[in-house]
Design a protein around this motif. Structure first.
Motif, PDB file in Angstrom:
ATOM      1  N   GLN A 106       0.796  -1.132  -0.021  1.00 40.58           N
ATOM      2  CA  GLN A 106      -0.063   0.035   0.093  1.00 40.58           C
ATOM      3  C   GLN A 106       0.962   1.339   0.075  1.00 40.58           C
ATOM      4  OE1 GLN A 106      -3.303  -0.171  -0.309  1.00 40.58           O
ATOM      5  NE2 GLN A 106      -3.678  -2.265   0.232  1.00 40.58           N
ATOM      6  N   THR A 107       0.652   2.047  -0.967  1.00 38.10           N
ATOM      7  CA  THR A 107       1.361   3.286  -1.041  1.00 38.10           C
ATOM      8  C   THR A 107       0.832   4.829  -0.787  1.00 38.10           C
ATOM      9  OG1 THR A 107       1.339   3.353  -3.164  1.00 38.10           O
ATOM     10  CG2 THR A 107       3.143   2.127  -2.591  1.00 38.10           C
ATOM     11  N   HIS A 108      -0.602   4.687  -0.408  1.00 41.01           N
ATOM     12  CA  HIS A 108      -1.401   5.913  -0.352  1.00 41.01           C
ATOM     13  C   HIS A 108      -1.031   6.577   0.973  1.00 41.01           C
ATOM     14  CE1 HIS A 108      -4.174   3.101   1.840  1.00 41.01           C
ATOM     15  NE2 HIS A 108      -3.950   2.376   0.902  1.00 41.01           N
ATOM     16  N   VAL A 109      -1.590   7.795   1.228  1.00 46.91           N
ATOM     17  CA  VAL A 109      -1.190   8.576   2.243  1.00 46.91           C
ATOM     18  C   VAL A 109      -1.785   7.899   3.782  1.00 46.91           C
ATOM     19  CG1 VAL A 109      -3.250  10.042   2.215  1.00 46.91           C
ATOM     20  CG2 VAL A 109      -1.295  10.991   2.871  1.00 46.91           C
ATOM     21  N   ASN A 110      -2.945   6.875   3.679  1.00 47.58           N
ATOM     22  CA  ASN A 110      -3.213   6.238   4.833  1.00 47.58           C
ATOM     23  C   ASN A 110      -2.121   5.650   5.571  1.00 47.58           C
ATOM     24  OD1 ASN A 110      -5.726   7.657   4.435  1.00 47.58           O
ATOM     25  ND2 ASN A 110      -6.705   5.785   3.504  1.00 47.58           N
ATOM     26  N   VAL A 111      -1.042   4.979   4.748  1.00 48.66           N
ATOM     27  CA  VAL A 111      -0.137   4.115   5.546  1.00 48.66           C
ATOM     28  C   VAL A 111       0.613   5.087   6.355  1.00 48.66           C
ATOM     29  CG1 VAL A 111      -0.041   2.394   3.583  1.00 48.66           C
ATOM     30  CG2 VAL A 111       1.376   4.318   3.578  1.00 48.66           C
ATOM     31  N   VAL A 112       0.872   6.285   5.977  1.00 43.69           N
ATOM     32  CA  VAL A 112       1.610   7.299   6.797  1.00 43.69           C
ATOM     33  C   VAL A 112       0.696   7.461   8.190  1.00 43.69           C
ATOM     34  CG1 VAL A 112       2.654   9.564   7.023  1.00 43.69           C
ATOM     35  CG2 VAL A 112       2.682   8.253   4.812  1.00 43.69           C
ATOM     36  N   ALA A 113      -0.461   7.801   7.898  1.00 43.61           N
ATOM     37  CA  ALA A 113      -1.299   8.033   9.267  1.00 43.61           C
ATOM     38  C   ALA A 113      -1.382   6.798  10.038  1.00 43.61           C
ATOM     39  CB  ALA A 113      -3.012   8.261   8.485  1.00 43.61           C
ATOM     40  N   ILE A 114      -1.321   5.518   9.620  1.00 47.25           N
ATOM     41  CA  ILE A 114      -1.306   4.306  10.478  1.00 47.25           C
ATOM     42  C   ILE A 114      -0.139   4.228  11.102  1.00 47.25           C
ATOM     43  CG2 ILE A 114      -1.245   1.766  10.411  1.00 47.25           C
ATOM     44  CD1 ILE A 114      -3.599   1.820   8.504  1.00 47.25           C
ATOM     45  N   ALA A 115       1.086   4.580  10.583  1.00 47.89           N
ATOM     46  CA  ALA A 115       2.304   4.288  11.052  1.00 47.89           C
ATOM     47  C   ALA A 115       2.509   5.514  12.037  1.00 47.89           C
ATOM     48  CB  ALA A 115       3.451   4.463   9.768  1.00 47.89           C
ATOM     49  N   SER A 116       2.046   6.657  11.887  1.00 45.73           N
ATOM     50  CA  SER A 116       2.186   7.544  12.812  1.00 45.73           C
ATOM     51  C   SER A 116       1.285   7.356  14.290  1.00 45.73           C
ATOM     52  CB  SER A 116       1.533   8.845  12.206  1.00 45.73           C
ATOM     53  OG  SER A 116       1.850  10.221  13.087  1.00 45.73           O
ATOM     54  N   ILE A 122       5.188   5.111  -5.298  1.00 42.66           N
ATOM     55  CA  ILE A 122       4.687   5.936  -4.041  1.00 42.66           C
ATOM     56  C   ILE A 122       4.157   7.289  -4.483  1.00 42.66           C
ATOM     57  CG2 ILE A 122       5.131   6.568  -1.712  1.00 42.66           C
ATOM     58  CD1 ILE A 122       7.649   4.511  -1.862  1.00 42.66           C
ATOM     59  N   ASP A 123       2.827   7.466  -3.883  1.00 46.73           N
ATOM     60  CA  ASP A 123       2.133   8.600  -4.361  1.00 46.73           C
ATOM     61  C   ASP A 123       3.038   9.921  -3.910  1.00 46.73           C
ATOM     62  OD1 ASP A 123       0.226   7.215  -5.205  1.00 46.73           O
ATOM     63  OD2 ASP A 123      -1.070   7.353  -3.700  1.00 46.73           O
ATOM     64  N   ASN A 124       3.041  11.000  -4.474  1.00 54.71           N
ATOM     65  CA  ASN A 124       3.722  12.234  -3.957  1.00 54.71           C
ATOM     66  C   ASN A 124       3.388  12.636  -2.624  1.00 54.71           C
ATOM     67  OD1 ASN A 124       5.671  12.223  -6.185  1.00 54.71           O
ATOM     68  ND2 ASN A 124       4.161  13.524  -7.252  1.00 54.71           N
ATOM     69  N   ALA A 125       1.716  12.623  -2.704  1.00 57.99           N
ATOM     70  CA  ALA A 125       1.187  13.060  -1.181  1.00 57.99           C
ATOM     71  C   ALA A 125       1.614  12.101  -0.417  1.00 57.99           C
ATOM     72  CB  ALA A 125      -0.236  12.859  -1.469  1.00 57.99           C
ATOM     73  N   THR A 126       1.862  10.870  -0.304  1.00 57.85           N
ATOM     74  CA  THR A 126       2.334   9.956   0.516  1.00 57.85           C
ATOM     75  C   THR A 126       3.615  10.348   1.079  1.00 57.85           C
ATOM     76  OG1 THR A 126       1.032   8.018  -0.200  1.00 57.85           O
ATOM     77  CG2 THR A 126       2.676   7.548   1.205  1.00 57.85           C
ATOM     78  N   VAL A 127       4.622  10.720   0.331  1.00 60.76           N
ATOM     79  CA  VAL A 127       5.887  11.049   0.466  1.00 60.76           C
ATOM     80  C   VAL A 127       5.828  12.416   1.105  1.00 60.76           C
ATOM     81  CG1 VAL A 127       8.230  11.713  -0.337  1.00 60.76           C
ATOM     82  CG2 VAL A 127       6.984   9.814  -1.589  1.00 60.76           C
ATOM     83  N   ASP A 128       5.172  13.417   0.809  1.00 63.14           N
ATOM     84  CA  ASP A 128       5.046  14.768   1.432  1.00 63.14           C
ATOM     85  C   ASP A 128       4.314  14.541   2.888  1.00 63.14           C
ATOM     86  OD1 ASP A 128       5.824  16.120  -1.022  1.00 63.14           O
ATOM     87  OD2 ASP A 128       3.720  16.507  -1.504  1.00 63.14           O
ATOM     88  N   LYS A 129       3.382  13.797   3.021  1.00 61.31           N
ATOM     89  CA  LYS A 129       3.007  13.317   4.630  1.00 61.31           C
ATOM     90  C   LYS A 129       3.982  12.711   5.301  1.00 61.31           C
ATOM     91  CE  LYS A 129      -0.431  13.585   7.467  1.00 61.31           C
ATOM     92  NZ  LYS A 129      -0.843  14.858   7.810  1.00 61.31           N
TER      93      LYS A 129
END
Length: 111
Positions: free
Chosen positions: A51-61, A76-83
């Motif tokens: 999974q490479t969308h921004v929600n993975v960052v939210a879960i990791a955080s 990996i989505d740019n929005a994901t990297v930015d987040k």
């Protein structure tokens, strides 16, 4: 083992999360179902997911995971990297499959 050891010793590419490279990894978790990860992954885990969308960052955080590892050179989505940069969550990437990543890190002592 710290996140930066995965970059230096295992050869994963660092995508995001500069200071997060110093995080200590305490475990290893591999799953792509986000709700399952939320209820089973542990703080400090290195999380392997396609999974490479921004929600993975939210879960990791939310779970204070050690890092996110993206297998098979998945885009990996740019929005994901930015987040991830904003949240200081380490994202690593590799050409290896999830199985191969898990195997190598298990051999390095992560469980």
């Amino acid at each position: 083992m710290r996140v930066k050891d995965l970059v230096e010793k295992v050869g994963f590419r660092h995508i995001a999360g500069k200071t997060a490279l110093e995080k200590e990894l305490t475990g290893l978790y591999c799953c792509d179902l986000l709700s399952w990860v939320m209820s089973h992954a542990k703080q400090g885990d290195a999380w392997i997911t396609v999974q490479t969308h921004v929600n993975v960052v939210a879960i990791a955080s939310l779970l204070d995971l050690g890092c996110i590892i993206i297998p098979e050179d998945a885009e990996i989505d740019n929005a994901t990297v930015d987040k991830a940069v904003d949240e200081d969550i380490a994202i690593l990437a590799t050409h290896l499959s999830s199985f191969e990543i898990f195997k190598r890190l298990y051999e390095q002592g992560l469980r």
